[in-house]
Design a protein around this motif. Sequence first.
Motif, PDB file in Angstrom:
ATOM      1  N   GLY A 255     -16.433   3.810 -33.457  1.00 44.90           N
ATOM      2  CA  GLY A 255     -16.161   4.121 -32.095  1.00 44.90           C
ATOM      3  C   GLY A 255     -17.205   4.452 -31.320  1.00 44.90           C
TER       4      GLY A 255
ATOM      5  N   PHE B  32      -8.275   5.175 -31.939  1.00 45.43           N
ATOM      6  CA  PHE B  32      -9.141   5.254 -33.037  1.00 45.43           C
ATOM      7  C   PHE B  32      -9.195   6.746 -33.559  1.00 45.43           C
TER       8      PHE B  32
ATOM      9  N   ALA C 299     -11.133  -0.785 -31.510  1.00 44.84           N
ATOM     10  CA  ALA C 299     -10.420   0.294 -30.622  1.00 44.84           C
ATOM     11  C   ALA C 299      -9.679   0.203 -29.497  1.00 44.84           C
TER      12      ALA C 299
ATOM     13  N   SER D  57     -16.276  -4.923 -30.538  1.00 43.55           N
ATOM     14  CA  SER D  57     -15.623  -4.986 -31.714  1.00 43.55           C
ATOM     15  C   SER D  57     -16.068  -6.185 -32.699  1.00 43.55           C
TER      16      SER D  57
ATOM     17  N   SER E 219     -15.955  -0.547 -28.927  1.00 41.34           N
ATOM     18  CA  SER E 219     -16.004  -0.463 -30.213  1.00 41.34           C
ATOM     19  C   SER E 219     -17.264  -0.966 -30.599  1.00 41.34           C
TER      20      SER E 219
ATOM     21  N   THR F  50     -15.273   4.097 -23.082  1.00 35.88           N
ATOM     22  CA  THR F  50     -14.969   3.952 -24.507  1.00 35.88           C
ATOM     23  C   THR F  50     -15.553   2.146 -25.192  1.00 35.88           C
TER      24      THR F  50
END
Length: 233
Positions: A39, A148, A143, A188, A58, A56
């Motif tokens: 993360g 996460f 996430a 991600s 991934s 945030t």
Amino acid sequence: MKKLLLIPTLSAILLMSSCAFTNLFTKNLLDQRRRAFVGLSKVIFNEEGRMMGMSTASGAVIHHEGDKSYVLTAKHFCEATGPKYIDQISIHTHKMENARAEVVAMAKDIDACIVSSKRVDARKLTVANNGPDIGEKVYNMAAPQGIFGEDLVMLYEGFYSGKLIEGPLGNVTADIFSLPANPGSSGSPVINGRGKLIGVVFAIHSRFHHITLSTPFEKLRNFIHQTLESKSE
């Protein structure tokens, strides 16, 4: 007659055994590959050092060299907030090992970025030699909404649907997957059934969150190879 009944019975047993093996293989593969997931968080400060916000994303470890680890994520997460702000990027492994990170390279024509940190205890993903085929089952580790935690990585499965082609020159702007995604899923990794990296999520359809856009495979592979080769020189 009894011998004839043995044939469908034996076929059913073999089919059940094959399905059980496939499920076990997929379970083990995802259990191993999720250990490459990280993360990312970015805390934004103003010039006076006051925290102004946080975002945030991934990512996944793609390389270890010496005392450093290299993580692939989305470029729009890595981009600087602005000249009057200071961005502090950190990575967080599935074992909650935290490390400060810095941007190493941002791709020019795709939404991909590589950051480096101190070496962390994580597996690494390797890039596939070939892109996915239409209808191929794929897997995603992400996430979304920052979900996460220690030994917690959200796992998804879907299919590769094809390429998004735009413009008069037929430029490939994205690979399209039927995978669920949400804010926080950016960066991600998408992997194939052999656990090889084939994409990185950077956007979703605004009205249908199971239409996921990923960086085009060929451009992503070239970006990763060129960046890592330059760091090894």
